[in-house]
Design a protein around this motif. Structure first.
Motif, PDB file in Angstrom:
ATOM      1  N   TYR A  96      20.956   0.152 -32.819  1.00  0.00           N
ATOM      2  CA  TYR A  96      22.523   0.176 -32.685  1.00  0.00           C
ATOM      3  C   TYR A  96      22.892  -0.262 -31.480  1.00  0.00           C
ATOM      4  O   TYR A  96      22.902   0.232 -30.736  1.00  0.00           O
ATOM      5  CB  TYR A  96      23.237   1.488 -32.761  1.00  0.00           C
ATOM      6  N   VAL A  97      23.759  -1.237 -32.078  1.00  0.00           N
ATOM      7  CA  VAL A  97      24.369  -1.801 -31.038  1.00  0.00           C
ATOM      8  C   VAL A  97      25.840  -1.519 -30.495  1.00  0.00           C
ATOM      9  O   VAL A  97      26.740  -1.936 -31.740  1.00  0.00           O
ATOM     10  CB  VAL A  97      24.021  -3.484 -31.137  1.00  0.00           C
ATOM     11  N   GLN A  99      30.291  -1.903 -28.882  1.00  0.00           N
ATOM     12  CA  GLN A  99      31.033  -3.167 -28.530  1.00  0.00           C
ATOM     13  C   GLN A  99      30.831  -3.793 -27.221  1.00  0.00           C
ATOM     14  O   GLN A  99      30.469  -4.653 -26.514  1.00  0.00           O
ATOM     15  CB  GLN A  99      32.085  -2.500 -28.166  1.00  0.00           C
ATOM     16  N   ALA A 101      28.114  -3.264 -23.819  1.00  0.00           N
ATOM     17  CA  ALA A 101      26.294  -3.388 -23.808  1.00  0.00           C
ATOM     18  C   ALA A 101      25.265  -2.302 -23.550  1.00  0.00           C
ATOM     19  O   ALA A 101      24.305  -1.715 -24.089  1.00  0.00           O
ATOM     20  CB  ALA A 101      25.529  -3.813 -22.744  1.00  0.00           C
ATOM     21  N   GLN A 157      24.063  -7.710 -23.186  1.00  0.00           N
ATOM     22  CA  GLN A 157      24.343  -7.248 -24.717  1.00  0.00           C
ATOM     23  C   GLN A 157      23.137  -7.505 -25.268  1.00  0.00           C
ATOM     24  O   GLN A 157      22.718  -7.177 -25.860  1.00  0.00           O
ATOM     25  CB  GLN A 157      25.427  -8.345 -25.492  1.00  0.00           C
ATOM     26  N   SER A 160      20.903  -5.249 -24.532  1.00  0.00           N
ATOM     27  CA  SER A 160      21.675  -4.020 -25.664  1.00  0.00           C
ATOM     28  C   SER A 160      20.495  -4.383 -27.320  1.00  0.00           C
ATOM     29  O   SER A 160      20.459  -3.123 -27.624  1.00  0.00           O
ATOM     30  CB  SER A 160      22.413  -3.611 -25.242  1.00  0.00           C
ATOM     31  N   ILE A 161      20.602  -5.693 -27.152  1.00  0.00           N
ATOM     32  CA  ILE A 161      20.617  -5.860 -29.130  1.00  0.00           C
ATOM     33  C   ILE A 161      18.371  -5.859 -28.769  1.00  0.00           C
ATOM     34  O   ILE A 161      17.414  -4.838 -29.741  1.00  0.00           O
ATOM     35  CB  ILE A 161      20.402  -7.554 -29.282  1.00  0.00           C
ATOM     36  N   MET A 174      25.670  -3.547 -35.725  1.00  0.00           N
ATOM     37  CA  MET A 174      26.249  -4.245 -34.776  1.00  0.00           C
ATOM     38  C   MET A 174      28.158  -3.802 -34.915  1.00  0.00           C
ATOM     39  O   MET A 174      28.250  -4.452 -35.619  1.00  0.00           O
ATOM     40  CB  MET A 174      25.565  -5.411 -34.542  1.00  0.00           C
ATOM     41  N   ASP A 175      28.463  -3.521 -33.500  1.00  0.00           N
ATOM     42  CA  ASP A 175      29.859  -3.095 -33.346  1.00  0.00           C
ATOM     43  C   ASP A 175      30.051  -4.091 -33.109  1.00  0.00           C
ATOM     44  O   ASP A 175      30.500  -3.580 -31.467  1.00  0.00           O
ATOM     45  CB  ASP A 175      30.189  -1.553 -33.442  1.00  0.00           C
ATOM     46  N   GLU A 176      30.898  -5.278 -32.950  1.00  0.00           N
ATOM     47  CA  GLU A 176      31.552  -5.777 -32.500  1.00  0.00           C
ATOM     48  C   GLU A 176      30.556  -6.414 -31.475  1.00  0.00           C
ATOM     49  O   GLU A 176      31.168  -6.612 -29.944  1.00  0.00           O
ATOM     50  CB  GLU A 176      33.198  -5.805 -31.813  1.00  0.00           C
ATOM     51  N   PRO A 177      29.392  -6.930 -31.390  1.00  0.00           N
ATOM     52  CA  PRO A 177      28.517  -6.842 -30.151  1.00  0.00           C
ATOM     53  C   PRO A 177      28.814  -8.014 -29.156  1.00  0.00           C
ATOM     54  O   PRO A 177      28.782  -7.501 -28.002  1.00  0.00           O
ATOM     55  CB  PRO A 177      27.146  -7.299 -30.973  1.00  0.00           C
ATOM     56  N   THR A 208      33.262  -7.178 -37.104  1.00  0.00           N
ATOM     57  CA  THR A 208      33.647  -8.407 -36.659  1.00  0.00           C
ATOM     58  C   THR A 208      34.882  -8.233 -36.424  1.00  0.00           C
ATOM     59  O   THR A 208      35.095  -7.829 -37.762  1.00  0.00           O
ATOM     60  CB  THR A 208      33.151  -9.822 -36.698  1.00  0.00           C
TER      61      THR A 208
END
Lengths: 272, 292
Positions: A96-97, A99, A101, A157, A160-161, A174-177, A208
């Protein structure tokens, strides 16, 4: 509009990873119940890149959080790889990523990327091996010993990915990364994310609110609208897998973008 | 140079103002007694001579700064540290119970905070009592603690340390509850997605996140511990320690001794706070903190 159950197309390359049936979620708030999700039917197949787009409050993040077992649905069913969200989480079926980092400021980048591996309990050698591989995947080699504050927002970010990829789950949520990043960094990261997706053949769910981002990245775009949060349109992308940044000026790209925009407008029309 | 101008100069300026005001008050407050003395002796000194006399009385109402400084210097640097007149000796006695009480207090505070954060029943039941405990005047409680503990045969260092504990656990408990709850929702969600156990979340997220809160509250707690140790020496009839020195000074009107003991106490407090702050900075640096 209610979408058909299984929209198998040329782009879907495998079996269902996420299957939602009549999924609904109502939050009990002090101002009374709020329907965050209503009657969502969606199948996401292996290897797809699905974007969720819509205005705030349309439930796109909530849907992602339901997949991740961070919220519990109040109606309908959802399965991830044939399991309940809780089982899937316990089986570490997804990365899970968020919003932001959300790196731990007291850990170096490599130690942040290694956090999930530590929690799983991998051996030190295995941790090192995976950290090295994922850091390489997001082009952060050389920054292992830095602390988060020493890196730019885009690099944080990316770290965090890398962290979400570290334990090698097939599903990436991925939530609005890239929401908080500037346009130039964002373009760059979009390009890198596509490359990464092609390399790893993962299934990606990407929230997004940028139309160009959704169209550029996705094999399928799910348009959602608020109050109650529901799916109003599902658009199959006709763009080729290989996508240079300037594909965004092509008529094909613009046609898909126009359809997404129409879908968003239709969702809004009943307001006020 | 910048450091000198920005930080040292302002402090020195205030110090000079305080010293000047102190001298003025010393003259003003010691004048009536000096006038009385002079009248009985039939002396009529000039203004300068009179002021000089008010500033050199052996037991002044308000000792002058140089008298306190001289006494402090003599009793700190010119006496053997084993001497009963040495301020180093008295400071050490107080410091030992301060440190013991501070250690107990910090441990107790952390323990309470962990309980409050993890057990809902404790969260609801304990906090009001902790706050109530600090509204009770320590001067009233201290003699009771001493008497009760003496009745069961515990005397000496431990009762004094317990009074320090009583004052120092509070800031640590409150600070650590806040610190252990400081991780934001996103970090907690992240640990949830990893299916991390409660103890993994505690050790890998809550504990490191609480470290800055711990040191901030320990700074307050260590100063409170010292106050507790001094207060603890008053009702015990202790013969050693800064509190005992203050008490003895007040019995015999040795105002200069009292003020010197007060200065010694302040110096110890300042050193303790600086030391905790320094350790805090070292720890934060080792945890990747951005250098200020």
């Amino acid at each position: 509009m209610l979408m058909t159950v299984n929209q198998a197309t040329a782009t879907s390359v495998g079996s269902a990873v996420v299957e939602a049936r009549k999924l609904g979620l109502t939050f009990q708030t002090n101002d009374g119940p709020v329907r965050a999700l209503s009657d969502v039917n969606l199948t996401i197949n292996k290897g797809e890149f699905v974007s969720f787009i819509g205005p705030s409050g349309c439930g796109k993040t909530t849907f992602l959080r339901v997949i991740a077992d961070l919220e519990q649905p109040t109606e309908g069913t959802i399965s991830i790889n044939g399991m309940t969200p809780e089982q899937a989480r316990q089986a570490r079926a997804y990365g899970y990523v968020f919003q932001a980092a959300a790196l731990f400021p007291w850990r170096t980048i490599e130690s942040n990327v290694g956090l999930p591996l530590e929690i799983i309990g991998l051996s030190k050698a295995e941790q090192q091996e995976r950290i090295k591989r994922t850091m390489d995947l997001v082009n952060l080699t050389g920054f292992e010993k830095k602390y988060p504050w020493q890196l730019s927002g885009g690099m944080q970010q990316r770290a965090s990915i890398a962290r979400a990829l570290a334990f090698d789950a097939d599903l990436l949520l991925m939530d609005e990364p890239f929401g908080a990043l500037d346009e130039i960094v964002r373009d760059h990261l979009n390009e890198q994310l596509l490359r990464l997706w092609r390399q790893t053949n993962k299934t990606i769910c990407f929230v997004t609110h940028s139309i160009p981002e959704a169209v550029y990245l996705s094999t399928r775009i799910v348009v959602m609208s608020p109050r109650p949060g529901r799916v109003t349109d599902v658009i199959e992308s006709t763009l080729p897998t290989e996508r240079p940044l300037d594909i965004r000026e092509s008529p094909e790209f613009l046609a898909i973008a126009a359809r997404v925009r129409d879908g968003l407008r239709a969702g809004h029309s009943y307001e006020d | 140079m910048d450091r000198l101008r920005d930080r040292v100069f302002p402090v020195i300026a205030i110090l000079l103002v305080i010293v000047a005001a102190w001298y003025a008050f010393a003259v003003y407050m010691n004048a009536p007694f000096q006038r009385d003395l002079d009248r009985r002796a039939g002396l009529t000194p000039g203004t300068v001579e009179f002021i000089g006399k008010t500033l050199s009385q052996p037991k002044p109402t308000m000792p002058a700064p140089h008298q306190v400084a001289q006494n402090f210097f003599e009793n700190t640097f010119l006496r053997k540290v084993t001497s009963a007149r040495s301020l180093v000796y008295h400071s050490w006695v107080t410091l030992s119970s301060t440190l013991l009480g501070f250690t107990f207090g910090t441990a107790l505070g952390i323990l309470i905070a962990v309980g409050i954060v993890h057990v809902i029943a404790l969260d609801r039941s304990l906090m009001p009592w902790i706050i109530a405990s600090q509204t009770i005047p320590i001067l009233a409680v201290a003699p009771m603690i001493i008497v009760v503990l003496a009745a069961i045969g515990i005397t000496g260092l431990i009762p004094k340390a317990l009074i320090s504990t009583y004052l120092s656990f509070f800031p640590v408990a409150v600070g650590m509850v806040k610190g252990l709850r400081s991780p934001d929702l996103m970090h907690l969600d992240l640990m949830h997605t990893y299916n991390a156990s409660a103890s993994q979340t505690f050790w890998k997220l809550r504990v490191p996140a609480s470290v800055p809160f711990l040191f901030a509250s320990m700074k307050v707690a260590v100063a409170a511990s010292l106050v507790g140790a001094i207060v603890g020496e008053l009702p015990t009839g202790a013969v050693a320690g800064i509190g005992a020195k203050l008490l003895a000074g007040s019995y015999y009107s040795q105002t200069i001794e009292m003020w010197a003991a007060l200065v010694a106490g302040s110096v110890v407090a300042a050193l303790l706070v600086v030391l905790v702050g320094f350790v805090g900075r070292v720890v934060e640096r080792s945890m990747g903190g951005r250098p200020a």
